[in-house]
Design an enzyme around this catalytic site. Sequence first.
Site, PDB file in Angstrom:
ATOM      1  N   ASP A   1      44.408  37.138  45.237  1.00 26.77           N
ATOM      2  CA  ASP A   1      44.585  38.424  45.921  1.00 26.77           C
ATOM      3  C   ASP A   1      45.075  38.200  47.356  1.00 26.77           C
ATOM      4  OD1 ASP A   1      42.244  37.501  47.039  1.00 26.77           O
ATOM      5  OD2 ASP A   1      41.073  39.316  46.642  1.00 26.77           O
ATOM      6  N   SER A   2      45.271  36.914  47.733  1.00 24.87           N
ATOM      7  CA  SER A   2      45.991  36.614  48.980  1.00 24.87           C
ATOM      8  C   SER A   2      47.413  37.163  48.900  1.00 24.87           C
ATOM      9  CB  SER A   2      46.003  35.105  49.253  1.00 24.87           C
ATOM     10  OG  SER A   2      46.362  34.383  48.099  1.00 24.87           O
TER      11      SER A   2
ATOM     12  N   ASP B   1      43.236  36.933  39.943  1.00 24.07           N
ATOM     13  CA  ASP B   1      42.180  37.276  40.903  1.00 24.07           C
ATOM     14  C   ASP B   1      41.906  38.777  40.826  1.00 24.07           C
ATOM     15  OD1 ASP B   1      40.411  36.559  42.854  1.00 24.07           O
ATOM     16  OD2 ASP B   1      41.922  36.149  44.393  1.00 24.07           O
TER      17      ASP B   1
ATOM     18  N   GLU C   1      34.838  37.340  43.250  1.00 27.97           N
ATOM     19  CA  GLU C   1      34.092  36.867  44.416  1.00 27.97           C
ATOM     20  C   GLU C   1      32.631  37.285  44.300  1.00 27.97           C
ATOM     21  OE1 GLU C   1      35.900  38.144  48.105  1.00 27.97           O
ATOM     22  OE2 GLU C   1      37.802  37.186  47.614  1.00 27.97           O
TER      23      GLU C   1
ATOM     24  N   GLU D   1      34.797  28.296  49.324  1.00 29.40           N
ATOM     25  CA  GLU D   1      35.725  28.526  50.445  1.00 29.40           C
ATOM     26  C   GLU D   1      35.004  28.433  51.782  1.00 29.40           C
ATOM     27  OE1 GLU D   1      38.480  31.782  50.099  1.00 29.40           O
ATOM     28  OE2 GLU D   1      39.142  31.553  52.172  1.00 29.40           O
TER      29      GLU D   1
HETATM   30  O1  KIV Z   1      43.366  34.782  46.946  1.00 28.86           O
HETATM   31  C1  KIV Z   1      43.395  33.552  47.112  1.00 28.86           C
HETATM   32  O2  KIV Z   1      44.432  32.961  47.390  1.00 28.86           O
HETATM   33  C2  KIV Z   1      42.138  32.827  46.960  1.00 28.86           C
HETATM   34  C3  KIV Z   1      42.126  31.357  47.211  1.00 28.86           C
HETATM   35  C4  KIV Z   1      42.305  31.065  48.640  1.00 28.86           C
HETATM   36  C5  KIV Z   1      40.923  30.710  46.663  1.00 28.86           C
HETATM   37  O3  KIV Z   1      41.147  33.418  46.646  1.00 28.86           O
END
Ligand code: KIV
Length: 256
Positions: free
Chosen positions: A45-46, A84, A116, A183
């Site tokens: 979700d980044s 994610d 998460e 993390e």
């Molecule tokens: O969304 C993401 O990129 C992440 C990673 C940094 C683990 O959750």
Amino acid sequence: MIKFTIQHIKDFKHSRKPFPTITAYDYTSAQIIDEAKIPLILVGDSASMMVYGYDTTIPVSMEEMLFLVRAVTRGATHSLVVADMPFLSYQPSIKETLNNAGRFIKEGRASAVKIEGGTHVRKHVSSLVENGIPVLGHVGLTPQSYHQLSGYKMQGKTVAGAQKIIDDATALQEAGSFGVVLECIPENLAKQITNTLSIPTIGIGSGHHCDGQIQVFHDVLGFSPLKPPKHAMQYDTMYSNVLNSIKKYKLDIENQ
Ligand code: KIV
């Protein structure tokens, strides 16, 4: 070339070498990562920041994530693709968790989802696993809790904070997660959790004792004009490379 499965990822727990994983958000980057034989791709979700330009991971929606997951799974024929789950796609109820995770598997063709949280999402995790959806956990700095955590900060620095992360990681394992992302937690805490759990840990900003590591594609390749986070491993400067090429293209056209 092998098609990586959940079992392959679990088996990395017993390998001596750490395994690499990385995020991807589109077909082309997934193809490249796949050819490099990276075992696991996370459609993180980044993407909220890297693809959609939001300021945190909070605004990105299910629909926005689903588009990216579909593109990545078309490009990744060997790497295992994990989708994610965005903010509020699982927190409200088990029913919503199942429906949304099911969309990533059914429509997005992902092999697993990541969520998460720890003890408070154990029921969500176990019902996903019971319904055939593998889950990667994520504890420590959980960016969807940006406001609650008062920003992106190292977690688990106090005795109580460290114990909470141990409890969270343990709860995820008990609920059936096949792995857990650690993390931004202290290296020694990551080592302790890695040595205690029977599922692989995947670290980011948590030292080198984890079973695997994860990095954000755009950080690794230097796609941002801004300084990457301290823990980023940067191998290229794509922002300036691409900028130079686009400027050359502009000049070529203007001088035709
Ligand atoms: O969304 C993401 O990129 C992440 C990673 C940094 C683990 O959750």
